[in-house]
Design a protein around this motif. Sequence first.
Motif, PDB file in Angstrom:
ATOM      1  N   MET A 166     -13.680 -13.486   3.221  1.00 51.81           N
ATOM      2  CA  MET A 166     -12.237 -13.582   3.507  1.00 51.81           C
ATOM      3  C   MET A 166     -12.050 -13.454   5.020  1.00 51.81           C
ATOM      4  N   ASN A 167     -11.588 -14.509   5.655  1.00 49.30           N
ATOM      5  CA  ASN A 167     -11.490 -14.547   7.112  1.00 49.30           C
ATOM      6  C   ASN A 167     -10.057 -14.492   7.620  1.00 49.30           C
ATOM      7  N   THR A 168      -9.157 -13.969   6.802  1.00 43.25           N
ATOM      8  CA  THR A 168      -7.755 -13.858   7.211  1.00 43.25           C
ATOM      9  C   THR A 168      -7.631 -13.002   8.463  1.00 43.25           C
ATOM     10  N   ARG A 169      -6.904 -13.506   9.444  1.00 48.39           N
ATOM     11  CA  ARG A 169      -6.630 -12.733  10.659  1.00 48.39           C
ATOM     12  C   ARG A 169      -5.406 -11.858  10.382  1.00 48.39           C
ATOM     13  N   LEU A 170      -5.615 -10.557  10.392  1.00 46.20           N
ATOM     14  CA  LEU A 170      -4.614  -9.617   9.898  1.00 46.20           C
ATOM     15  C   LEU A 170      -4.238  -8.592  10.955  1.00 46.20           C
ATOM     16  N   LEU A 171      -2.932  -8.401  11.110  1.00 46.17           N
ATOM     17  CA  LEU A 171      -2.411  -7.328  11.957  1.00 46.17           C
ATOM     18  C   LEU A 171      -1.671  -6.365  11.036  1.00 46.17           C
ATOM     19  N   LEU A 172      -2.202  -5.156  10.903  1.00 46.61           N
ATOM     20  CA  LEU A 172      -1.654  -4.156   9.986  1.00 46.61           C
ATOM     21  C   LEU A 172      -0.895  -3.113  10.783  1.00 46.61           C
ATOM     22  N   ILE A 173       0.400  -2.985  10.491  1.00 43.12           N
ATOM     23  CA  ILE A 173       1.251  -2.035  11.205  1.00 43.12           C
ATOM     24  C   ILE A 173       1.418  -0.796  10.330  1.00 43.12           C
ATOM     25  N   GLY A 174       0.708   0.276  10.681  1.00 41.64           N
ATOM     26  CA  GLY A 174       0.717   1.498   9.883  1.00 41.64           C
ATOM     27  C   GLY A 174      -0.424   1.487   8.880  1.00 41.64           C
ATOM     28  N   CYS A 175      -1.098   2.621   8.787  1.00 37.01           N
ATOM     29  CA  CYS A 175      -2.231   2.695   7.858  1.00 37.01           C
ATOM     30  C   CYS A 175      -2.275   4.079   7.226  1.00 37.01           C
ATOM     31  N   GLY A 176      -1.199   4.410   6.495  1.00 33.70           N
ATOM     32  CA  GLY A 176      -1.165   5.656   5.735  1.00 33.70           C
ATOM     33  C   GLY A 176      -1.880   5.468   4.413  1.00 33.70           C
ATOM     34  N   LYS A 177      -1.406   6.152   3.383  1.00 32.63           N
ATOM     35  CA  LYS A 177      -2.070   6.081   2.085  1.00 32.63           C
ATOM     36  C   LYS A 177      -2.075   4.665   1.522  1.00 32.63           C
ATOM     37  N   MET A 178      -0.921   3.999   1.579  1.00 32.52           N
ATOM     38  CA  MET A 178      -0.842   2.644   1.040  1.00 32.52           C
ATOM     39  C   MET A 178      -1.652   1.677   1.895  1.00 32.52           C
ATOM     40  N   GLY A 179      -1.466   1.756   3.204  1.00 30.60           N
ATOM     41  CA  GLY A 179      -2.172   0.855   4.091  1.00 30.60           C
ATOM     42  C   GLY A 179      -3.682   1.018   4.010  1.00 30.60           C
ATOM     43  N   SER A 180      -4.159   2.264   3.975  1.00 27.86           N
ATOM     44  CA  SER A 180      -5.603   2.486   3.914  1.00 27.86           C
ATOM     45  C   SER A 180      -6.170   2.061   2.566  1.00 27.86           C
ATOM     46  N   ALA A 181      -5.398   2.246   1.493  1.00 29.28           N
ATOM     47  CA  ALA A 181      -5.858   1.798   0.170  1.00 29.28           C
ATOM     48  C   ALA A 181      -6.040   0.290   0.159  1.00 29.28           C
ATOM     49  N   GLU A 192      -4.832   8.968  17.777  1.00 27.58           N
ATOM     50  CA  GLU A 192      -5.913   9.637  17.049  1.00 27.58           C
ATOM     51  C   GLU A 192      -6.262   8.870  15.777  1.00 27.58           C
ATOM     52  N   ALA A 193      -5.230   8.431  15.055  1.00 22.65           N
ATOM     53  CA  ALA A 193      -5.460   7.679  13.821  1.00 22.65           C
ATOM     54  C   ALA A 193      -6.123   6.346  14.116  1.00 22.65           C
ATOM     55  N   ALA A 194      -5.693   5.676  15.179  1.00 23.14           N
ATOM     56  CA  ALA A 194      -6.281   4.384  15.537  1.00 23.14           C
ATOM     57  C   ALA A 194      -7.766   4.517  15.821  1.00 23.14           C
ATOM     58  N   ASP A 195      -8.145   5.582  16.528  1.00 23.29           N
ATOM     59  CA  ASP A 195      -9.558   5.806  16.847  1.00 23.29           C
ATOM     60  C   ASP A 195     -10.367   6.080  15.585  1.00 23.29           C
ATOM     61  N   LYS A 196      -9.828   6.913  14.703  1.00 23.83           N
ATOM     62  CA  LYS A 196     -10.532   7.249  13.459  1.00 23.83           C
ATOM     63  C   LYS A 196     -10.717   6.017  12.579  1.00 23.83           C
ATOM     64  N   LEU A 197      -9.661   5.220  12.468  1.00 24.61           N
ATOM     65  CA  LEU A 197      -9.726   4.015  11.638  1.00 24.61           C
ATOM     66  C   LEU A 197     -10.725   3.015  12.199  1.00 24.61           C
ATOM     67  N   SER A 198     -10.737   2.894  13.529  1.00 24.57           N
ATOM     68  CA  SER A 198     -11.665   1.978  14.173  1.00 24.57           C
ATOM     69  C   SER A 198     -13.105   2.395  13.907  1.00 24.57           C
ATOM     70  N   THR A 199     -13.374   3.692  14.021  1.00 23.22           N
ATOM     71  CA  THR A 199     -14.721   4.205  13.785  1.00 23.22           C
ATOM     72  C   THR A 199     -15.115   4.084  12.314  1.00 23.22           C
ATOM     73  N   ARG A 200     -14.185   4.403  11.437  1.00 18.36           N
ATOM     74  CA  ARG A 200     -14.500   4.436   9.998  1.00 18.36           C
ATOM     75  C   ARG A 200     -14.716   3.048   9.421  1.00 18.36           C
ATOM     76  N   TYR A 201     -13.865   2.103   9.813  1.00 19.97           N
ATOM     77  CA  TYR A 201     -13.892   0.796   9.152  1.00 19.97           C
ATOM     78  C   TYR A 201     -14.461  -0.330  10.013  1.00 19.97           C
ATOM     79  N   GLY A 202     -14.658  -0.059  11.301  1.00 16.47           N
ATOM     80  CA  GLY A 202     -15.172  -1.112  12.171  1.00 16.47           C
ATOM     81  C   GLY A 202     -14.137  -2.142  12.564  1.00 16.47           C
ATOM     82  N   ILE A 203     -12.849  -1.785  12.392  1.00 11.08           N
ATOM     83  CA  ILE A 203     -11.761  -2.693  12.770  1.00 11.08           C
ATOM     84  C   ILE A 203     -11.294  -2.338  14.184  1.00 11.08           C
ATOM     85  N   HIS A 204     -10.308  -3.066  14.682  1.00  7.64           N
ATOM     86  CA  HIS A 204      -9.761  -2.805  16.012  1.00  7.64           C
ATOM     87  C   HIS A 204      -8.515  -1.923  15.870  1.00  7.64           C
TER      88      HIS A 204
END
Length: 271
Positions: free
Chosen positions: A1-16, A38-50
């Motif tokens: 799946m190569n969809t180019r995605l910009l996700l605004i907010g990544c709480g419980k729903m977004g992370s799921a 802080e959340a952006a850094d953690k998400l980047s490290t955890r999932y390999g996203i930007h």
Amino acid sequence: MNTRLLLIGCGKMGSAMLEGWLAKGLNADNVYIVEQAEAADKLSTRYGIHGVTDVREVPQDFIPQVVLFAVKPQILPEVIENYKPLVRAETVFLSVAAGKTITFFTSHLGEAARIVRAMPNTPAAVSRGMTVMYPTDNVSQAQRDMCETLLATVGLVSWVDDETLMDAVTALSGSGPAYIFHLVEAMAQAGEAAGLPSEQAMLLARQTVVGAGFLLDASDETAATLRENVTSPGGTTAAALNVLMDQTNGLPELMTRAVEAARKRSVELAG
């Protein structure tokens, strides 16, 4: 799946949703997430996203196919204007922010914006959600399919062709999990009243609802048929159903009033 995605907010729903997409093969390099530092850094490290803290940090040569708003509804008016420069034919704005209407989005993004309004529910966190969507007329079939593919990773998807029905959707499936949780509470309370210890009553109530849900999901039978399969004429279940199915004071009448109250409140909040 190569969809180019910009996700605004990544709480419980977004992370799921994000975990579901990555598990289905979404290319992590095609995902940017806008979150607090802080959340952006953690998400980047955890999932390999930007992970970024502002949409202006997203490279200009990154053209998202989907901009997904997964922030709390009360935050959206503060940030949405920042995304107006992203309005283009190849980008669809997908919102899971409760109560935010198409009019809200077009008033901030303009009439040219391609928008899909979605109402998921909390079981999406365990990939058992129910999401209903409504698109603007300028959303292409390919964009509809793309949105459906994304949200199908966390459950089932349905569409409505009349935005006013989103209030009924909110009242039934959006708020619906709370009704089931309260049913468990009520069943446990009834079990206590019948003499069971409180912990055991709650265990029985929880597992009965969980098991019945799994059975309903696994069976090709209708809910009515499954109910009838449990009910012997003149037996204990029939005695209980005589109370629950009473046309004046039973569960159908009570649930109709409850859903209507939720629908009316949804209209008030949106308006």
